[in-house]
Design an enzyme around this catalytic site. Structure first.
Site, PDB file in Angstrom:
ATOM      1  N   HIS A  94       0.849  -1.199   0.000  1.00 28.80           N
ATOM      2  CA  HIS A  94       0.000   0.000   0.000  1.00 28.80           C
ATOM      3  C   HIS A  94       0.887   1.253   0.000  1.00 28.80           C
ATOM      4  O   HIS A  94       0.655   2.192  -0.765  1.00 28.80           O
ATOM      5  CB  HIS A  94      -0.914   0.031   1.219  1.00 28.80           C
ATOM      6  CG  HIS A  94      -2.211  -0.686   1.045  1.00 28.80           C
ATOM      7  ND1 HIS A  94      -2.298  -2.052   0.964  1.00 28.80           N
ATOM      8  CD2 HIS A  94      -3.487  -0.212   0.930  1.00 28.80           C
ATOM      9  CE1 HIS A  94      -3.566  -2.405   0.821  1.00 28.80           C
ATOM     10  NE2 HIS A  94      -4.310  -1.307   0.792  1.00 28.80           N
ATOM     11  N   HIS A 141       0.183  -3.238   9.364  1.00 28.75           N
ATOM     12  CA  HIS A 141       1.632  -3.111   9.181  1.00 28.75           C
ATOM     13  C   HIS A 141       2.271  -2.431  10.382  1.00 28.75           C
ATOM     14  O   HIS A 141       1.618  -1.668  11.110  1.00 28.75           O
ATOM     15  CB  HIS A 141       1.951  -2.291   7.926  1.00 28.75           C
ATOM     16  CG  HIS A 141       1.748  -3.040   6.654  1.00 28.75           C
ATOM     17  ND1 HIS A 141       2.600  -4.025   6.222  1.00 28.75           N
ATOM     18  CD2 HIS A 141       0.776  -2.937   5.715  1.00 28.75           C
ATOM     19  CE1 HIS A 141       2.163  -4.507   5.061  1.00 28.75           C
ATOM     20  NE2 HIS A 141       1.064  -3.865   4.732  1.00 28.75           N
TER      21      HIS A 141
END
Length: 325
Positions: A94, A141
């Site tokens: 991302h 994350h």
């Protein structure tokens, strides 16, 4: 794994802001924003962004499955997404995609259009930062994953920038472009790093490379048989219309194009999956069979290469037929 952890939302502003920001790094954004640029703004900008996006995402996805760094533990982290939880964490794709798309758009347009460079820089920074922060907020994350993803993407942009005009020119003019655009991504997909368990990274990578392959073939065909990219202006909004009419035309192009793209995706999914079911004799609801290499790669590659081709060839022809050019 696979069970969503219960949580209570205490700040709905942050919740919806970062859920939306997370979507800016997913298929729904790619399948709308990148074609929008191609249909309404500038072919050359769109081409360069798609080239960068494909390269960056492939390297990011493969890096995950080579490094095999785990995602944050839950608990203590609360994960707001479950689809990608089976993937490894480092680097954040991302973050890589957001950095690549926002800054490649800035680099590709800063010398072609008149706008304050500082404003473009701030916009690119805000866009990429929001996506990066969304990966922390959603618990997908670590800070290191996000920083690593953004830095890898930035390094790739620096390395590719001196040659991306040359790559673009070769992809438009080389007689070998259609063959290489299909064969090279397919080879990469079939030789994707093997894991001990199923992860959606191979399927997502195949989707990205397939879309890039189909779009690249479309770019080549358009340059050969439609309007050569290096002999004409690519700007798509250069007609003498009022602002309101420009908005109407832009929206019409977008909605017509998205309808065709989504229709292509749905039809090709049904057709290709039906053919593969007939070939490998598995029932329609067999998810495990659809995850096999010999099914997943051709299924996703053919579907999304058709989507890329449709967006760059079929949709512009339809725009011309409807008088939207």
């Amino acid at each position: 794994q696979g069970c969503a952890q219960k949580y209570i939302v205490k700040n709905y502003f942050y919740y919806y802001l970062f859920k939306f920001s997370a979507a800016l790094g997913e298929e729904i954004f790619y399948i709308t924003f990148l074609p929008f640029i191609y249909w309404n703004i500038d072919h050359s900008v769109s081409r360069r962004m798609i080239i960068i996006w494909s390269i960056v995402m492939y390297i990011g996805q493969v890096s995950k499955d080579i490094l095999k760094w785990p995602r944050p533990l839950s608990p203590p982290v609360v994960k707001l997404e479950m689809r990608t939880d089976a993937e490894y964490g480092m680097p954040s794709t991302h973050a890589m995609a957001a950095t690549a798309i926002s800054f490649s758009f800035l680099i590709a347009t800063m010398n072609q259009y008149k706008y304050p460079f500082e404003l473009g820089l701030v916009a690119a920074f805000v866009f990429s930062t929001l996506v990066c922060l969304s990966r922390l907020y959603t618990g997908m994350h670590t800070v290191l994953d996000v920083i690593g993803g953004a830095l890898i993407s930035a390094v790739l942009l620096v390395l590719l920038y001196p040659v991306w005009d040359m790559i673009d020119h070769l992809l438009l003019t080389s007689p070998f472009c259609p063959l290489l655009s299909i064969v090279v991504p397919l080879v990469l997909c079939y030789n994707y790093p093997k894991l001990d368990y199923y992860s959606p990274t191979r399927g997502d990578t195949t989707t990205i490379l397939g879309a890039g392959a189909g779009a690249t073939v479309g770019f080549w065909l358009n340059n050969q048989y439609a309007t050569p990219a290096y002999t004409s202006k690519n700007l798509q909004l250069g007609f003498p219309l009022s602002t309101s009419k420009i908005v109407v035309v832009v929206l019409a192009r977008f909605f017509v194009g998205i309808f065709v793209v989504l229709l292509t995706r749905q039809l090709m999914k049904s057709v290709v999956l039906g053919m593969l079911r007939y070939r490998y004799k598995f029932p329609i609801g067999d998810l495990e069979a659809r995850r096999r290499l010999e099914v997943e790669v051709p299924y996703k590659f053919i579907t999304y290469s058709s989507v890329g081709f449709s967006a760059t060839v079929i949709v512009p022809l339809l725009h011309e037929l409807l008088g939207l050019i």
